[in-house]
Design an enzyme around this catalytic site. Structure first.
Site, PDB file in Angstrom:
ATOM      1  CE  LYS A  99      -4.000   4.902  -1.643  1.00  0.00           C
ATOM      2  NZ  LYS A  99      -5.026   5.387  -2.587  1.00  0.00           N
ATOM      3  CE1 TYR A 104      -3.977   2.091   0.580  1.00  0.00           C
ATOM      4  CE2 TYR A 104      -2.802   3.001   2.463  1.00  0.00           C
ATOM      5  CZ  TYR A 104      -3.864   3.035   1.578  1.00  0.00           C
ATOM      6  OH  TYR A 104      -4.811   4.026   1.697  1.00  0.00           O
TER       7      TYR A 104
END
Length: 308
Positions: free
Chosen positions: A159, A155
């Site tokens: 991001k 993640y």
């Protein structure tokens, strides 16, 4: 800040933050393409927007493949005649520590968040450039991508990559009048609902009560409704000069995240060999290490989560 006559796509907008973004864009006058992988969820999102007087329709498809990006943009043109706004919100989580993270855990998150953002923006930007009237690209980042977070290798990578792409797109799309920005939301979501630290805030939100000021003001942690207005603002003509930025929002707080910049430089005549590094690193660049991860203040006693 009217968006009347504008057409928007919001990926991952069947529920949660994505639905809040779609609802706010519709409230400001935009026609919205809602997207989710579940047909019933997407249909209910459309119905919610329509009950409030908005205009929306759905594309049911998983974000990631180019075919989905094409289907979303085609739907905007076929149903509403144009495309002005793209919000890339779709995402999944596969959290675990590095040594337990499988190839599938990593690839799934990267495919939806990072590749899905890329494919959707590529298709939307291409059609916006052909349309010749500018446009707005709004990509959803995360504090994890800015700071890192335990158990979120995949993640964090996705991001952080999204913010890097946004900065590049702001340069590439400027001449076409298309802005590109990242929004870093801090809000009650399915993910934060599992974190004991946020229990009092999430519980208050679930019961329709105001969140304690400790969260809203002190931490900039709020609801989906606190984030959505920034999406609408960045989508509007008022934000025509805002591009390449990473903007945080949550609770009572609005933040501008800095772009990475060198914080300290040191020089060694002739270059840095191993001996020079050993002798001087600690007292030069090593004297100012940068922090990692999110740091939260202790919870007040009255906001402590219930003991199991």
């Amino acid at each position: 800040m009217s968006l009347a006559g504008k057409v928007a796509i919001v990926t991952g907008s069947g529920r949660g933050l994505g639905l809040a973004y779609a609802e706010e864009l519709a409230r400001q006058g935009a026609s919205v393409i809602v997207n989710d992988v579940d047909a019933a969820t997407a249909a209910e999102a459309v119905a919610t927007i329509e009950r409030a007087g908005g205009v929306a329709s759905a594309v049911v498809a998983p974000v990631g493949p180019t075919a989905t990006a094409t289907a979303l943009v085609d739907a905007a043109f076929e149903r509403y005649g144009r495309l002005d706004i793209l919000v890339t919100n779709a995402g999944v989580l596969r959290d675990t520590v590095l040594w337990k993270m499988s190839d599938d855990d990593f690839d799934t998150v990267i495919n939806v968040h990072l590749r899905g953002t890329f494919t959707c923006v590529r298709e939307a930007a291409t059609r916006m450039r052909d349309q010749g009237e500018g446009g707005r690209i709004i990509c959803i980042g995360s504090p994890t991508g800015q700071r890192g977070n335990f158990g979120q290798t995949n993640y964090a990578a996705a991001k952080a990559g999204i913010v890097g792409m946004v900065r590049t797109w702001a340069l590439e799309l400027k001449r076409a009048g298309i802005t590109a920005n990242a929004v870093i939301p801090v809000a009650a979501t399915a993910m934060t609902a599992t974190v004991p630290y946020f229990h009092a805030a999430v519980e208050a939100d679930a019961q329709g009560e105001p969140m304690p000021a400790f969260f809203r003001h002190g931490l900039g942690f709020g609801t989906s409704a606190d984030v959505a207005p920034l999406i609408a603002y960045l989508a509007s003509d008022a934000a025509a000069d805002v591009s390449g930025q990473a903007i945080g929002v949550g609770g009572d707080r609005l933040q501008l995240w800095s772009h990475p910049e060198p914080v300290l430089s040191a020089y060694h005549e002739g270059g840095w060999d191993a001996a020079a590094l050993e002798a001087e690193f600690a007292e030069t660049v090593g004297a100012q290490p940068q922090s990692i991860g999110e740091k939260f203040p202790p919870l007040p006693d009255e906001l402590q989560p219930p003991q199991a």
